[in-house]
Enzyme design. Structure first.
Site, PDB file in Angstrom:
ATOM      1  N   GLU A 170       0.814  -1.232   0.000  1.00 42.56           N
ATOM      2  CA  GLU A 170       0.000   0.000   0.000  1.00 42.56           C
ATOM      3  C   GLU A 170       0.843   1.278   0.000  1.00 42.56           C
ATOM      4  O   GLU A 170       0.981   1.954   1.023  1.00 42.56           O
ATOM      5  CB  GLU A 170      -0.958   0.010   1.190  1.00 42.56           C
ATOM      6  CG  GLU A 170      -1.967  -1.116   1.153  1.00 42.56           C
ATOM      7  CD  GLU A 170      -3.074  -0.946   2.189  1.00 42.56           C
ATOM      8  OE1 GLU A 170      -2.976  -0.038   3.030  1.00 42.56           O
ATOM      9  OE2 GLU A 170      -4.036  -1.728   2.138  1.00 42.56           O
ATOM     10  N   GLU A 357      -5.424  -8.629   0.829  1.00 39.05           N
ATOM     11  CA  GLU A 357      -6.116  -8.298   2.077  1.00 39.05           C
ATOM     12  C   GLU A 357      -7.582  -7.999   1.784  1.00 39.05           C
ATOM     13  O   GLU A 357      -7.917  -7.369   0.784  1.00 39.05           O
ATOM     14  CB  GLU A 357      -5.536  -7.044   2.768  1.00 39.05           C
ATOM     15  CG  GLU A 357      -4.175  -7.235   3.393  1.00 39.05           C
ATOM     16  CD  GLU A 357      -3.668  -5.975   4.081  1.00 39.05           C
ATOM     17  OE1 GLU A 357      -4.494  -5.166   4.571  1.00 39.05           O
ATOM     18  OE2 GLU A 357      -2.444  -5.790   4.106  1.00 39.05           O
TER      19      GLU A 357
END
Ligand code: GBH
Length: 451
Positions: A170, A357
């Site tokens: 991320e 995720e």
């Protein structure tokens, strides 16, 4: 086999797993030679982390990894996404290696293999060595150079135990939210030019990670990045709204996915950034644009988009009262799974996607009668998997799914209050209790079907 003829069955060899990250579970933040990370520093700044919680102990996984791996095995987990702590291996970010850190990951990886669990290793999940932050952190190109050395060390050290590598987790969380006035360490507020430069250095680090795996990974080594593009969801699945959502997804993912998959920054991104655009050497893209083997997507939520005036994308703000998890940013929008997978595959030409995720943060009550009935989490994950199944049925090349998270852990600025685990953790006693969601997910993994 067509998955359509077998309702809610996933493709053969679909990789089911769970995910964690080193700083969120390991603890032992200052033990056995580990260096300080920016989160070790940041969590001591008053007011930054809920309740003044620290990463010092977390889930004490550094000491309890054997029983945690055994628990995973009992749940039938076959794939496990974890991260390595850069400051545990290189306490100063570069230079002397901390052998005790290397030994810890050798033991952990051996234990996983002994239980038949395949590791998926993220090199960087936000815990930058503080020593590098003291030099400017991701603002500086030298941090990408330090990452190159760290990636070389990690891949060479663990090449016989790890075949699936993820470079970064991320990018926007450790660039924009870290240097652009967000709530992530180091908590700076430097403005858009610095943010864009930090993004560029992160892209360079990614490129070095890919290079390190190609050079040192050995046979069968694979590498990709995990990104969390903002997923635009057409509010109505009409051609016009879909086109508008697609256009916005492309624009908003240009900075990271565009750079990696197309090997350049788009004109549109550079024009929009204007004077704040990053400075770079065009040759940087020989590194950044190297082919990868898969793309990891973290998808929790999204934004509704429709075709506005002249078909231009218009974001619809969530009205008050729209359902969310206890994590206030986590608007419940399972269709983000469908459109995220589809748009990433269509727009970026990705041939292998993993959801690295997905999950939900709720403030679960402690076990009662040995049970945690987290029906809200279970329900949301189930809806997300339904949308993922739909995406696969429509041709999205999704090869696996990792639920965040194995167990409740340090949820960054929310400390230990916000729980994402399918296993409940009592942080006072470190007692682990599988929640209802874990029992359910164990069946999903076992049967390869959405139950
Ligand atoms: C992931 O982040 C992380 O990889 C993982 O470590 C974490 O525990 C997990 O999810 C659950 O949070 O733009 O300031 O309005 C998800 C991080 C959180 C990033 C919300 C974007 C939006 C906040 N996302 N955030 S903001």
């Amino acid at each position: 086999m067509s998955i359509k003829s077998h309702p809610r069955t996933f493709p053969p060899r679909f990789a089911w797993g769970v995910a964690t990250a080193a700083p969120q579970i390991e603890g032992a933040a200052f033990a056995d030679g580990k260096g300080e990370s920016i989160w070790d520093r940041y969590c001591r700044v008053p007011g930054k982390v809920h309740n003044g919680d620290t990463l010092d102990v977390a889930c004490d996984h550094y000491r309890r990894y054997r029983s945690d791996v055994a628990l995973m095995a009992r749940l039938g987990v076959k794939h496990y996404r974890l991260s390595l702590a850069w400051p545990r291996l290189l306490p100063q970010g570069r230079g002397p290696v901390n052998q005790k850190g290397v030994d810890f990951y050798h033991r952990l990886l051996d234990t996983l293999h002994a239980h038949g669990i395949t590791p998926w290793v993220t090199l960087f999940h936000w815990d930058l060595p503080q020593a590098l932050e003291d030099e400017g952190g991701w603002r500086r190109r030298t941090t990408a150079d330090a990452f190159a050395g760290y990636a070389d060390l990690a891949v060479r050290s663990f090449r016989s135990q790890v075949k699936n590598w993820i470079t970064l987790n991320e990018t926007n969380c450790f660039t924009r939210l870290a240097y652009g006035g967000g709530d992530k360490a180091p908590g700076a507020n430097d403005g858009e030019a610095v943010v864009n430069q930090a993004y560029h250095h992160a892209m360079l680090a990614h490129g070095h990670g890919v290079r390190a795996v190609r050079e040192h990974g050995g046979r069968g080594a694979r590498v990709g990045i995990t990104d969390n593009p903002i997923v635009s969801v057409p509010v109505t699945e009409t051609a016009a709204d879909i086109a508008a959502a697609r256009d916005l997804f492309r624009f908003e993912s240009d900075r990271v996915l565009g750079a990696i998959c197309n090997g350049r920054y788009s004109e549109r991104y550079l024009r929009a950034a204007g004077a704040d655009a990053p400075r770079f050497d065009p040759r940087d893209f020989q590194l950044i644009g190297q082919p990868t083997d898969f793309l990891g997507l973290n998808i929790y939520t999204g934004q509704f988009v429709r075709a506005g005036r002249r078909g231009r994308p218009e974001i619809l703000p969530f009205p008050a009262g729209y359902p969310r998890a206890d994590s206030p940013w986590l608007y419940l929008l399972p269709q983000a799974m469908y459109w995220g997978a589809r748009f990433a595959a269509e727009l970026r030409g990705v041939r292998s996607l993993y959801i690295t995720e997905n999950g939900a943060g709720y403030d679960d009550a402690p076990p009662a009668g040995g049970e945690v009935l987290d029906l809200h989490r279970r329900e949301y994950v189930r809806q997300c998997l339904g949308e993922l199944h739909r995406a696969i049925g429509d041709g999205a090349p999704v090869d696996g799914y990792f639920l965040w998270s194995l167990m409740d852990n340090f949820e960054w600025q929310d400390g230990y209050a916000r729980r994402f685990g399918i296993v409940y953790n009592d942080f006072a006693t470190q007692k682990r209790t599988p929640k209802l969601s874990a029992r359910w997910y164990a069946e999903v993994m076992k049967t390869n079907r959405l139950l």
